[in-house]
Write a protein that holds these residues in place. Sequence first.
Motif, PDB file in Angstrom:
ATOM      1  N   VAL A 180       1.111  -1.630  -0.037  1.00 16.73           N
ATOM      2  CA  VAL A 180      -0.154   0.384  -0.226  1.00 16.73           C
ATOM      3  C   VAL A 180       0.616   1.560   0.123  1.00 16.73           C
ATOM      4  O   VAL A 180      -0.133   2.756   0.574  1.00 16.73           O
ATOM      5  CB  VAL A 180      -0.764   0.184   1.196  1.00 16.73           C
ATOM      6  N   HIS A 181       2.724   1.150   0.089  1.00 10.81           N
ATOM      7  CA  HIS A 181       3.520   1.939  -0.067  1.00 10.81           C
ATOM      8  C   HIS A 181       3.733   2.341  -1.127  1.00 10.81           C
ATOM      9  O   HIS A 181       3.736   3.255  -1.577  1.00 10.81           O
ATOM     10  CB  HIS A 181       4.321   2.233   0.741  1.00 10.81           C
ATOM     11  N   TYR A 182       3.893   1.273  -1.705  1.00 14.74           N
ATOM     12  CA  TYR A 182       5.394   1.319  -3.112  1.00 14.74           C
ATOM     13  C   TYR A 182       3.551   1.654  -4.624  1.00 14.74           C
ATOM     14  O   TYR A 182       3.395   0.680  -4.469  1.00 14.74           O
ATOM     15  CB  TYR A 182       6.126   0.351  -3.146  1.00 14.74           C
ATOM     16  N   GLY A 183       4.625   2.182  -5.627  1.00 14.84           N
ATOM     17  CA  GLY A 183       3.693   2.355  -6.619  1.00 14.84           C
ATOM     18  C   GLY A 183       3.534   1.493  -7.532  1.00 14.84           C
ATOM     19  O   GLY A 183       1.938   1.187  -8.153  1.00 14.84           O
ATOM     20  N   ALA A 184       3.752  -0.037  -7.696  1.00 16.56           N
ATOM     21  CA  ALA A 184       3.655  -0.781  -8.362  1.00 16.56           C
ATOM     22  C   ALA A 184       2.638  -1.482  -7.803  1.00 16.56           C
ATOM     23  O   ALA A 184       2.336  -2.394  -8.891  1.00 16.56           O
ATOM     24  CB  ALA A 184       5.051  -1.842  -8.280  1.00 16.56           C
ATOM     25  N   PHE A 185       2.361  -1.566  -7.049  1.00 19.80           N
ATOM     26  CA  PHE A 185       1.159  -2.384  -6.101  1.00 19.80           C
ATOM     27  C   PHE A 185       0.207  -1.816  -5.688  1.00 19.80           C
ATOM     28  O   PHE A 185      -0.288  -2.106  -5.658  1.00 19.80           O
ATOM     29  CB  PHE A 185       1.516  -3.366  -4.716  1.00 19.80           C
ATOM     30  N   ALA A 186       0.488  -0.703  -5.001  1.00 19.95           N
ATOM     31  CA  ALA A 186      -0.540   0.345  -4.405  1.00 19.95           C
ATOM     32  C   ALA A 186      -2.225   1.238  -4.998  1.00 19.95           C
ATOM     33  O   ALA A 186      -2.896   1.062  -4.113  1.00 19.95           O
ATOM     34  CB  ALA A 186      -0.217   1.888  -3.878  1.00 19.95           C
ATOM     35  N   ASP A 187      -2.170   0.891  -5.900  1.00 20.53           N
ATOM     36  CA  ASP A 187      -2.977   1.459  -6.663  1.00 20.53           C
ATOM     37  C   ASP A 187      -4.117   0.307  -7.293  1.00 20.53           C
ATOM     38  O   ASP A 187      -4.637  -0.034  -8.797  1.00 20.53           O
ATOM     39  CB  ASP A 187      -3.053   2.325  -7.742  1.00 20.53           C
ATOM     40  N   LEU A 188      -3.554  -1.724  -7.261  1.00 22.40           N
ATOM     41  CA  LEU A 188      -3.566  -2.080  -7.904  1.00 22.40           C
ATOM     42  C   LEU A 188      -5.059  -2.327  -6.875  1.00 22.40           C
ATOM     43  O   LEU A 188      -5.211  -2.413  -6.102  1.00 22.40           O
ATOM     44  CB  LEU A 188      -2.773  -3.377  -7.110  1.00 22.40           C
ATOM     45  N   PRO A 189      -6.029  -2.985  -7.763  1.00 18.61           N
ATOM     46  CA  PRO A 189      -7.131  -3.115  -6.716  1.00 18.61           C
ATOM     47  C   PRO A 189      -7.619  -3.698  -5.811  1.00 18.61           C
ATOM     48  O   PRO A 189      -8.486  -4.040  -4.842  1.00 18.61           O
ATOM     49  CB  PRO A 189      -8.541  -4.404  -7.948  1.00 18.61           C
ATOM     50  N   GLU A 190      -6.358  -4.973  -5.752  1.00 17.01           N
ATOM     51  CA  GLU A 190      -6.357  -5.761  -4.795  1.00 17.01           C
ATOM     52  C   GLU A 190      -5.856  -5.336  -3.427  1.00 17.01           C
ATOM     53  O   GLU A 190      -6.346  -5.474  -1.894  1.00 17.01           O
ATOM     54  CB  GLU A 190      -5.231  -7.162  -4.986  1.00 17.01           C
ATOM     55  N   ALA A 191      -5.416  -4.206  -3.315  1.00 17.48           N
ATOM     56  CA  ALA A 191      -4.665  -3.302  -2.746  1.00 17.48           C
ATOM     57  C   ALA A 191      -5.748  -2.465  -1.576  1.00 17.48           C
ATOM     58  O   ALA A 191      -5.651  -2.215  -0.575  1.00 17.48           O
ATOM     59  CB  ALA A 191      -3.887  -1.794  -2.647  1.00 17.48           C
ATOM     60  N   GLN A 192      -6.728  -2.720  -1.899  1.00 20.84           N
ATOM     61  CA  GLN A 192      -7.309  -2.204  -0.618  1.00 20.84           C
ATOM     62  C   GLN A 192      -8.414  -3.131   0.048  1.00 20.84           C
ATOM     63  O   GLN A 192      -8.307  -2.893   1.085  1.00 20.84           O
ATOM     64  CB  GLN A 192      -9.167  -1.919  -2.400  1.00 20.84           C
ATOM     65  N   ALA A 193      -8.457  -3.978   0.082  1.00 23.74           N
ATOM     66  CA  ALA A 193      -8.052  -5.312   0.987  1.00 23.74           C
ATOM     67  C   ALA A 193      -7.499  -5.140   2.217  1.00 23.74           C
ATOM     68  O   ALA A 193      -7.943  -5.578   3.025  1.00 23.74           O
ATOM     69  CB  ALA A 193      -8.548  -6.966  -0.134  1.00 23.74           C
ATOM     70  N   ILE A 194      -6.136  -4.892   1.839  1.00 27.72           N
ATOM     71  CA  ILE A 194      -4.715  -4.861   2.529  1.00 27.72           C
ATOM     72  C   ILE A 194      -5.514  -3.317   3.289  1.00 27.72           C
ATOM     73  O   ILE A 194      -5.003  -3.343   4.601  1.00 27.72           O
ATOM     74  CB  ILE A 194      -3.253  -4.814   1.804  1.00 27.72           C
ATOM     75  N   ARG A 195      -5.885  -2.878   2.570  1.00 26.26           N
ATOM     76  CA  ARG A 195      -5.581  -0.971   3.837  1.00 26.26           C
ATOM     77  C   ARG A 195      -7.004  -1.574   4.533  1.00 26.26           C
ATOM     78  O   ARG A 195      -6.698  -0.778   5.392  1.00 26.26           O
ATOM     79  CB  ARG A 195      -6.184  -0.310   2.640  1.00 26.26           C
ATOM     80  N   ALA A 196      -7.936  -1.949   3.931  1.00 28.58           N
ATOM     81  CA  ALA A 196      -9.342  -2.272   4.730  1.00 28.58           C
ATOM     82  C   ALA A 196      -8.572  -3.696   6.145  1.00 28.58           C
ATOM     83  O   ALA A 196      -8.841  -3.180   7.479  1.00 28.58           O
ATOM     84  CB  ALA A 196      -9.765  -3.244   4.450  1.00 28.58           C
ATOM     85  N   GLN A 197      -8.164  -4.414   6.084  1.00 26.83           N
ATOM     86  CA  GLN A 197      -7.444  -5.125   6.491  1.00 26.83           C
ATOM     87  C   GLN A 197      -6.368  -4.623   7.472  1.00 26.83           C
ATOM     88  O   GLN A 197      -6.916  -4.426   9.295  1.00 26.83           O
ATOM     89  CB  GLN A 197      -6.714  -6.353   6.003  1.00 26.83           C
ATOM     90  N   ILE A 198      -5.925  -3.348   7.263  1.00 31.50           N
ATOM     91  CA  ILE A 198      -5.184  -2.864   8.417  1.00 31.50           C
ATOM     92  C   ILE A 198      -6.034  -1.858   9.202  1.00 31.50           C
ATOM     93  O   ILE A 198      -5.971  -1.770  10.155  1.00 31.50           O
ATOM     94  CB  ILE A 198      -3.973  -1.318   7.515  1.00 31.50           C
TER      95      ILE A 198
END
Length: 385
Positions: free
Chosen positions: A244-262
């Motif tokens: 959720v910090h690095y640009g290679a991954f942060a804008d992928l749809p799956e990153a939202q689930a990690i943010r919600a988990q955090i």
Amino acid sequence: MSEHDCDLLIVGAGILGLAHAWAGAKRGLKVKVFERSHTPLGASIRNFGQALVSGQAPGIMLDLAREANGLWKTLGQGAGLHMHQQGSLLFARTEVEEALLEAFVNGRGATLGYRTQLLRGEALAALYDGRFAHHRAALLGLDDQQLYSREALTQIVDYLARALGVEFHFSTLVRDVESNCALTSTGRFTARHIVVCSGHDYQTLLAEQIAALKPQVCGLQMLRVRPRQPLALQHALLTGLSCVHYGAFADLPEAQAIRAQIRTNQPELETHGIHLLISPTPHGDLIIGDSHVYGRDISPFNTEQVDRILIDLAQDTLGGEIEVLERWQGVYGARGPGPFSVLAAAPGVTAVLMHTGLGMSVGLALGERTIADLLGEARPHSSAA
């Protein structure tokens, strides 16, 4: 040589200043570097020394990191740097983190040619005699490199001076710059080109031009630790928190689930901008961090709560206890109009600023491009130039 004292005058001996000095010296320019401290003491020696390709956002930053990858190999060999070139390991600790890594490898990673591998099962268990088998998966970034920056920068300075004739002026403050001229605490110097790489100091030089960028400063809490169970680590380590910090991954749809988990399980991670990085040193110790706080200025006071979170995360990731040896505050320029700025501040004067903590990853390539542009060199087409 012209009537000037040198061809290229650099302000700042951090990695960005040294990158520009190297680029100029390789082209046969007479180069002088001015640094107000007695040795590099800023952002470049307080960091993790990670030169990452796998985490870079598609576009200019990925292009620069790929170019810098080869430059680090060349500079590392010339300067005799102790570099880990086995890559990085980004661990998925939860199902949602694993889902993101899988989506990345099969999607963006494959499409844009990120050189990564997803390790699971036996491949994961084989790493370091099973030390990391408690994780669900690991993304191996094959092009990622890491060095011990607090030693590497002085080695680079020595190499540039010894092998390429770069002249260094340490403990010398540059008070002002104007067209082709630098006024310093030891006198006035002129140059065909002046490049200001003064990091997060936005007040001493070119304050009016830099203020228009509205940059901020980022402060980080960092620690040097020693595992109680010895670990001969050869990779830079990250976790799914970095997704959720690095640009290679942060804008992928799956990153939202990690943010919600955090936000559900550990909201303090988001509050303090914490994502775990671990870097090995040549001496068997590990550098761990980091947190993020932003502002025009940064308080010098670290909080034990943040350090405790980082220590717990590191112990969970490493699967064992660690002993703290040192604590310090990292700092870098942040949150400008883009990841970096190159300003034509006056005739013969260019300012180069990083607005992220990725100077080690892209700085060598940015130096090459800036010097090439100043000299009017043609450079190959880039997909995101």
